[in-house]
Design a protein around this motif. Sequence first.
Motif, PDB file in Angstrom:
ATOM      1  N   ALA A  41       0.772  -1.429   0.040  1.00 35.49           N
ATOM      2  CA  ALA A  41      -0.016  -0.032   0.140  1.00 35.49           C
ATOM      3  C   ALA A  41       0.877   1.225  -0.057  1.00 35.49           C
ATOM      4  CB  ALA A  41      -1.155   0.090   1.248  1.00 35.49           C
ATOM      5  N   ASP A  42       1.792   1.155   0.717  1.00 39.98           N
ATOM      6  CA  ASP A  42       2.687   2.284   0.657  1.00 39.98           C
ATOM      7  C   ASP A  42       3.523   2.448  -0.808  1.00 39.98           C
ATOM      8  OD1 ASP A  42       4.189   4.328   2.645  1.00 39.98           O
ATOM      9  OD2 ASP A  42       6.037   3.347   1.649  1.00 39.98           O
ATOM     10  N   LEU A  43       4.047   1.650  -1.157  1.00 39.89           N
ATOM     11  CA  LEU A  43       4.326   1.795  -2.531  1.00 39.89           C
ATOM     12  C   LEU A  43       3.826   2.269  -3.642  1.00 39.89           C
ATOM     13  CD1 LEU A  43       6.842  -1.301  -2.644  1.00 39.89           C
ATOM     14  CD2 LEU A  43       7.574   0.947  -2.406  1.00 39.89           C
ATOM     15  N   LEU A  44       2.573   1.688  -3.425  1.00 40.30           N
ATOM     16  CA  LEU A  44       1.590   2.237  -4.376  1.00 40.30           C
ATOM     17  C   LEU A  44       1.023   3.583  -4.428  1.00 40.30           C
ATOM     18  CD1 LEU A  44      -0.582  -1.234  -5.030  1.00 40.30           C
ATOM     19  CD2 LEU A  44       1.026  -0.353  -6.446  1.00 40.30           C
ATOM     20  N   ILE A  45       0.688   3.917  -3.028  1.00 41.26           N
ATOM     21  CA  ILE A  45       0.148   5.220  -2.925  1.00 41.26           C
ATOM     22  C   ILE A  45       1.093   6.252  -2.987  1.00 41.26           C
ATOM     23  CG2 ILE A  45      -0.909   6.768  -1.029  1.00 41.26           C
ATOM     24  CD1 ILE A  45      -2.298   3.997   0.328  1.00 41.26           C
ATOM     25  N   ARG A  46       2.451   6.033  -2.704  1.00 41.44           N
ATOM     26  CA  ARG A  46       3.434   6.952  -2.702  1.00 41.44           C
ATOM     27  C   ARG A  46       3.845   7.448  -4.193  1.00 41.44           C
ATOM     28  NH1 ARG A  46       8.744   5.177   0.243  1.00 41.44           N
ATOM     29  NH2 ARG A  46       8.641   3.505  -1.439  1.00 41.44           N
ATOM     30  N   LYS A  47       3.695   6.061  -5.064  1.00 37.50           N
ATOM     31  CA  LYS A  47       4.166   6.243  -6.407  1.00 37.50           C
ATOM     32  C   LYS A  47       2.777   7.208  -7.021  1.00 37.50           C
ATOM     33  CE  LYS A  47       4.916   3.699 -10.685  1.00 37.50           C
ATOM     34  NZ  LYS A  47       5.133   2.230 -11.178  1.00 37.50           N
ATOM     35  N   PHE A  48       1.526   6.707  -6.495  1.00 42.03           N
ATOM     36  CA  PHE A  48       0.472   7.522  -7.206  1.00 42.03           C
ATOM     37  C   PHE A  48       0.479   8.976  -6.811  1.00 42.03           C
ATOM     38  CE2 PHE A  48      -3.882   9.154  -6.541  1.00 42.03           C
ATOM     39  CZ  PHE A  48      -4.491   8.972  -7.654  1.00 42.03           C
ATOM     40  N   LEU A  49       0.639   9.427  -5.413  1.00 40.57           N
ATOM     41  CA  LEU A  49       0.714  10.744  -5.178  1.00 40.57           C
ATOM     42  C   LEU A  49       1.762  11.428  -5.755  1.00 40.57           C
ATOM     43  CD1 LEU A  49      -0.318  10.525  -1.421  1.00 40.57           C
ATOM     44  CD2 LEU A  49      -1.723  11.326  -3.315  1.00 40.57           C
ATOM     45  N   ASP A  65       3.798  24.298  -6.025  1.00 41.98           N
ATOM     46  CA  ASP A  65       3.720  22.689  -6.015  1.00 41.98           C
ATOM     47  C   ASP A  65       5.078  22.249  -6.082  1.00 41.98           C
ATOM     48  OD1 ASP A  65       3.838  24.091  -8.471  1.00 41.98           O
ATOM     49  OD2 ASP A  65       1.717  23.578  -8.869  1.00 41.98           O
ATOM     50  N   ASP A  66       6.035  22.984  -6.767  1.00 43.52           N
ATOM     51  CA  ASP A  66       7.112  22.232  -7.238  1.00 43.52           C
ATOM     52  C   ASP A  66       8.042  22.319  -6.072  1.00 43.52           C
ATOM     53  OD1 ASP A  66       6.735  22.409 -10.183  1.00 43.52           O
ATOM     54  OD2 ASP A  66       7.459  24.474 -10.291  1.00 43.52           O
ATOM     55  N   PHE A  67       7.884  23.153  -5.252  1.00 38.25           N
ATOM     56  CA  PHE A  67       8.762  22.923  -3.937  1.00 38.25           C
ATOM     57  C   PHE A  67       7.894  21.810  -2.944  1.00 38.25           C
ATOM     58  CE2 PHE A  67       9.883  27.482  -4.819  1.00 38.25           C
ATOM     59  CZ  PHE A  67      11.401  27.302  -4.889  1.00 38.25           C
ATOM     60  N   LEU A  68       6.662  21.635  -3.158  1.00 38.41           N
ATOM     61  CA  LEU A  68       6.012  20.626  -2.375  1.00 38.41           C
ATOM     62  C   LEU A  68       6.619  19.210  -2.750  1.00 38.41           C
ATOM     63  CD1 LEU A  68       2.286  21.583  -2.374  1.00 38.41           C
ATOM     64  CD2 LEU A  68       3.835  21.821  -0.421  1.00 38.41           C
ATOM     65  N   VAL A  69       6.976  19.052  -4.129  1.00 38.82           N
ATOM     66  CA  VAL A  69       7.697  17.849  -4.513  1.00 38.82           C
ATOM     67  C   VAL A  69       8.977  17.734  -4.221  1.00 38.82           C
ATOM     68  CG1 VAL A  69       7.951  16.684  -6.489  1.00 38.82           C
ATOM     69  CG2 VAL A  69       5.942  17.786  -6.548  1.00 38.82           C
ATOM     70  N   ILE A  70       9.753  18.955  -4.224  1.00 37.19           N
ATOM     71  CA  ILE A  70      11.194  18.722  -3.826  1.00 37.19           C
ATOM     72  C   ILE A  70      11.149  18.552  -2.696  1.00 37.19           C
ATOM     73  CG2 ILE A  70      13.083  20.310  -3.765  1.00 37.19           C
ATOM     74  CD1 ILE A  70      12.278  21.897  -6.045  1.00 37.19           C
ATOM     75  N   ASN A  71      10.376  19.095  -1.519  1.00 34.21           N
ATOM     76  CA  ASN A  71      10.496  18.731  -0.148  1.00 34.21           C
ATOM     77  C   ASN A  71       9.843  17.621   0.296  1.00 34.21           C
ATOM     78  OD1 ASN A  71      12.067  21.324   1.404  1.00 34.21           O
ATOM     79  ND2 ASN A  71      10.809  21.948  -0.279  1.00 34.21           N
ATOM     80  N   LYS A  72       9.405  16.719  -0.678  1.00 35.48           N
ATOM     81  CA  LYS A  72       8.865  15.514  -0.423  1.00 35.48           C
ATOM     82  C   LYS A  72       7.533  15.276   0.284  1.00 35.48           C
ATOM     83  CE  LYS A  72      13.692  13.453  -0.388  1.00 35.48           C
ATOM     84  NZ  LYS A  72      14.522  12.756   0.294  1.00 35.48           N
ATOM     85  N   VAL A  73       6.687  16.376   0.195  1.00 34.45           N
ATOM     86  CA  VAL A  73       5.551  16.565   0.984  1.00 34.45           C
ATOM     87  C   VAL A  73       4.558  15.231   0.558  1.00 34.45           C
ATOM     88  CG1 VAL A  73       3.321  17.769   1.316  1.00 34.45           C
ATOM     89  CG2 VAL A  73       5.523  18.926   1.284  1.00 34.45           C
ATOM     90  N   PRO A  74       4.376  15.174  -0.742  1.00 38.97           N
ATOM     91  CA  PRO A  74       3.462  13.771  -1.193  1.00 38.97           C
ATOM     92  C   PRO A  74       4.155  12.569  -0.815  1.00 38.97           C
ATOM     93  CG  PRO A  74       4.086  15.461  -3.122  1.00 38.97           C
ATOM     94  CD  PRO A  74       4.894  15.827  -1.852  1.00 38.97           C
TER      95      PRO A  74
END
Length: 414
Positions: A41-49, A65-74
């Motif tokens: 579940a962790d792998l699938l949800i993390r990949k999806f988000l 939103d770029d900084f959200l991705v860079i700082n690993k929020v998803p």
Amino acid sequence: MTDISHFFYRYFLQLGVSEAGAKYLNMAALLLVMLIVIVIADLLIRKFLLNLFTRFSEKTKTRFDDFLVINKVPRNVAHIIPLLIALEFTPIALADFDYLENIIVKGLLVLSILITIWIIRSFIKAVRDYLNTKDELKDKPINSYVQVVLIVVWSIGLLSAFAIVTGIPFFKFITTLGAASAVILLIFRDTIMGFVASLQVSINDMVQNGDWITFEKFGADGNVIEINLATVKVQNFDKTITTIPTYALISDSFKNWRGMEDSGGRRIKRAVIIKQSSIKYLNKEKVEALKKIELISDYIDKRAADIDKYNEQNNVNKDLLINGRNLTNIGVFRKFIETYIEHHSAINKNMMIMTRQLAPTPQGIPLEIYAFSKDKRWENYEYIMADIFDYIIAAVPYFDLEVFELISEFKTSD
């Protein structure tokens, strides 16, 4: 629910395993299944988000939103659902082991607090990075505010974790800590002082990133590169880094050169010390000789005419130069310096230009130049100032003056 919690129990009994052994094996099997489900579940949800946020950030104009991705929020948010699965599945897997269930559930609750803190931390860092891209906020101590928020978040999170582990209600736990507030204040003394100082520094606009400051107490002389909650980092001109406590900026005196950099010039304030014994009145022959100096020829003509007129009208005996009015070599030299500075191409003519005589010293009479160079860059400023004084010092002998020099006398033994 009972059927699920004993799903493998009957199977192990049929294999001839004892009841106690079957319970342990059933628990281990259920925990293994839970672990596999959580990992998948962790792998699938993390990949999806991650894919969802990445695609979304590519389509939007804002960089937040770029900084959200860079700082690993998803990525951090993706851990929430597997954690909920673990909390829901643990009582089923440990239905026959209440004590162990209690320990693991508490551990999962503490882990949920840590994951929440980590999500908030990554989100705040994304906000910080986004705000640092704004020109109007680049001179603000954003790092200080971020650190304060993180300290509050971590404090609440850790207190909540302790409350869960000890079984004490959160508010009762906080009330108990109130009695130890003096100790807490002592521990966080520097943090509290740094926070108050950073607010005052920001509100009063005392220091900004990029400012050149001189703080003699800490040996700092360079540009501010970072303002944090507890410290201010200054990169000195020799490329060393000096760390200054933030509260020192409001408790001690320091020099900020921003006013000079924002102005139209950089101040030149330096003196040439003239030997007093070389100062004298100018006779007619010397006056005529100095008229050949183009910078002051008009000045000498006018002044000499005024002086001669005064002396004639008052029937002054000029057998002695001291009688009546006279030109002096230091006075003419002072005018020469002033005229030279006024005509210098590197001097800002819209700011103060002055050549003044300071109080006598044991070394002589200081003639000080007070002006502002157009170029404020350090290396160019030093070149301009050296160029001016090279010329002035070389001109001293033309006025029968001498520059003071301290001569050391050494005795040699025979």
